[in-house]
Motif scaffolding. Structure first.
Motif: not given
Length: 510
Positions: A467-474
């Motif tokens: 579900g990571a649709n951007g950065t930075p994400m963790a």
């Protein structure tokens, strides 16, 4: 005796005439046959021409009453040479193509070839032995006594009949070869269809495999390997998504898929019901599946279930929602089936949302992955690192891992890079291991200078799984491979999540 000798001469003459003319019509084949029999290539070329001429000359001489004895001697010599060549090759364990009658008839030599030539040699020997001192009957005197008009008519008739017979024989051979070609083509198309390849029709006429997303899955019932009854109703009663895999014991790609099917049935038992639908006999299927301890295999009587689901080749697979609706397009081939099962398993009974493509009237769809919930198994994946080696999430089992979704060109990522390196140099006690999932190029990721593993995810597939649709994400994955935190976004929350699982900021908790 004289009548018998005449018949023997005519038999030998006809055989040698047909053999000689057939070889002349296919000189390359005759020369190759001589070379295959052991004649040096430098001699095979001229002998390939001399041999058919000698056979035709022998046939002509045998017809004449005055020269018949010499024709019989010539036939005997040729046949003895043939016998010697055949015997030599058979003794060495070789069976070259005899090319006895050119393209009319050619087969590998064997004992039957030796017997046939020995019989003809015996006939030639009898003609030579008894015909030396006898006045032989002429095969042509009767023709010479006919009026000229009848001779011409008879000659034209014989030529016409010979042409008709020859053309009829050639037509039969062409039809026979056409039939064999059609059978081979049909077998080839069957093999390709089993591998999921359909061809031969314009694109607009290609059949659409599978059933539309959202339609009711057709009910079926069949016998298992132990003659138990397995039905779609019984599979749905287990309350999990169902993966139906269509296979066949004679399908080579299906055989390579069986070990993975066994693994899926064991590893994803809590998430999916994986069942096989196969053709063939119980014995054939048991031999293919027993070593992998496969469960829930339904044997079709013919291909009736394949037709219900519009399956046109094996291996193929389809996902059925617990409510009994088709929940995926038909996956054809090993790789597509693997993707279907892994994605379905990663959703852990989360409903699959079919994504209808604009302008697509064939009901094609894609599986839209949902964000994994805390406590569920993390989606399995494998990506190449900066050295090109494939790294999977399962290789980190035994320790908690911080999955950091990254982009070297992202301004927010660049601003937190120094803080991330400082964290790498002195990680807090109990902090998870860092695994970077980056969308940048190998060169861009190397320039960052991170010590932790960096995996290349250019197409963003793994990011979408979480579900990571951007950065930075963790997100944190615990030592058992389960999701241990909510997905966090932004440098502050990501760095806080990296401190330890206990110190996850309040904004990232569920």
């Amino acid at each position: 005796m004289t009548a018998a000798l005449l018949l023997a001469r005519l038999l030998l003459s006809i055989i040698f005439l047909i053999a000689g003319l057939a070889k002349l019509a296919d000189l390359p084949g005759s020369q190759k046959a001589l070379h295959d029999f052991g004649v040096p290539e430098v001699l095979a070329r001229p002998l390939g021409i001399v041999l058919p001429i000698a056979e035709i000359a022998t046939a002509v001489v045998l017809i004449s009453a005055h020269w018949a004895w010499y024709g019989a001697i010539g036939a005997l010599v040729l046949l003895l040479v043939f016998i010697a060549g055949i015997s030599y090759n058979l003794a060495r364990g070789r069976s070259p193509d005899c090319h006895c009658f050119g393209q009319l008839h050619s087969a590998p030599v064997g004992p039957s070839t030796l017997v046939r030539n020995a019989f003809l040699a015996l006939v030639a020997a009898l003609v030579a032995w008894f015909g030396r001192g006898n006045i032989n009957l002429s095969a042509t005197n009767w023709f010479m006594t006919l009026p000229l008009a009848q001779q011409i008519t008879l000659f034209i008739t014989v030529i016409g009949v010979a042409l008709i017979v020859g053309e009829s024989w050639l037509l039969l051979q062409m039809l026979s070869q056409q039939g064999r070609l059609l059978l081979r083509t049909e077998r080839l198309e069957t093999r390709l269809a089993q591998a999921g390849i359909v061809f031969g029709l314009p694109e607009q006429e290609l059949p659409i495999a599978g059933l539309p997303i959202g339609t009711r899955a057709p009910a079926f019932s069949g016998k298992g390997l132990d003659h138990e009854t397995i039905s779609l109703t019984a599979l749905r009663a287990l309350g999990k998504p169902i993966v139906l895999i269509f296979t066949s014991p004679t399908c080579a790609p299906c055989s390579t898929l069986m070990p993975e099917v066994g693994r899926w049935q064991r590893d994803y038992a809590n998430q999916l019901t994986v069942a096989l639908l196969s053709r063939g006999s119980v014995e054939d299927n048991r031999a293919k599946t027993s070593e992998h301890h496969l469960l829930r295999l339904v044997i079709q009587r013919q291909d009736e279930i394949d037709k219900l689901y519009n399956v046109q080749g094996t291996p193929s697979a389809v996902l059925i929602h617990p409510d009994g609706l088709i929940d995926s397009p038909l996956a054809v081939g090993h790789e597509n089936i693997h993707t279907l099962v892994e994605r379905a398993a990663s959703l852990h009974q989360v409903p699959l949302i079919p994504l209808m493509l604009p302008g697509n009237n064939h009901h094609r769809a894609a599986l839209e992955p949902a964000i994994p919930r805390v406590g569920t198994l993390a989606p399995a994946f494998s990506l190449p690192d900066l050295n090109g080696e494939s790294i999977s999430l399962s290789s980190f089992l035994g320790a908690s891992v911080l999955l950091l979704f990254w982009n070297p060109d992202c301004g927010f990522c660049k601003r937190m890079l120094s803080d991330l390196k400082a964290w790498e140099a002195n990680p807090p006690q109990g902090a998870p291991r860092l695994l970077v999932i980056s969308s940048g190029t190998v060169e861009e990721n190397r320039v960052m200078g991170l010590c932790s593993p960096v995996l290349s995810n250019k197409d963003g597939n793994v990011s979408r799984l979480f579900g990571a649709n951007g950065t930075p994400m963790a997100v944190v994955v615990d030592a058992q491979g389960r999701v241990a935190s909510a997905l966090t976004e932004g440098a502050p929350d990501v760095l806080a999540l990296a401190g330890s699982v206990k110190d996850v900021p309040q904004s990232s908790r569920v």
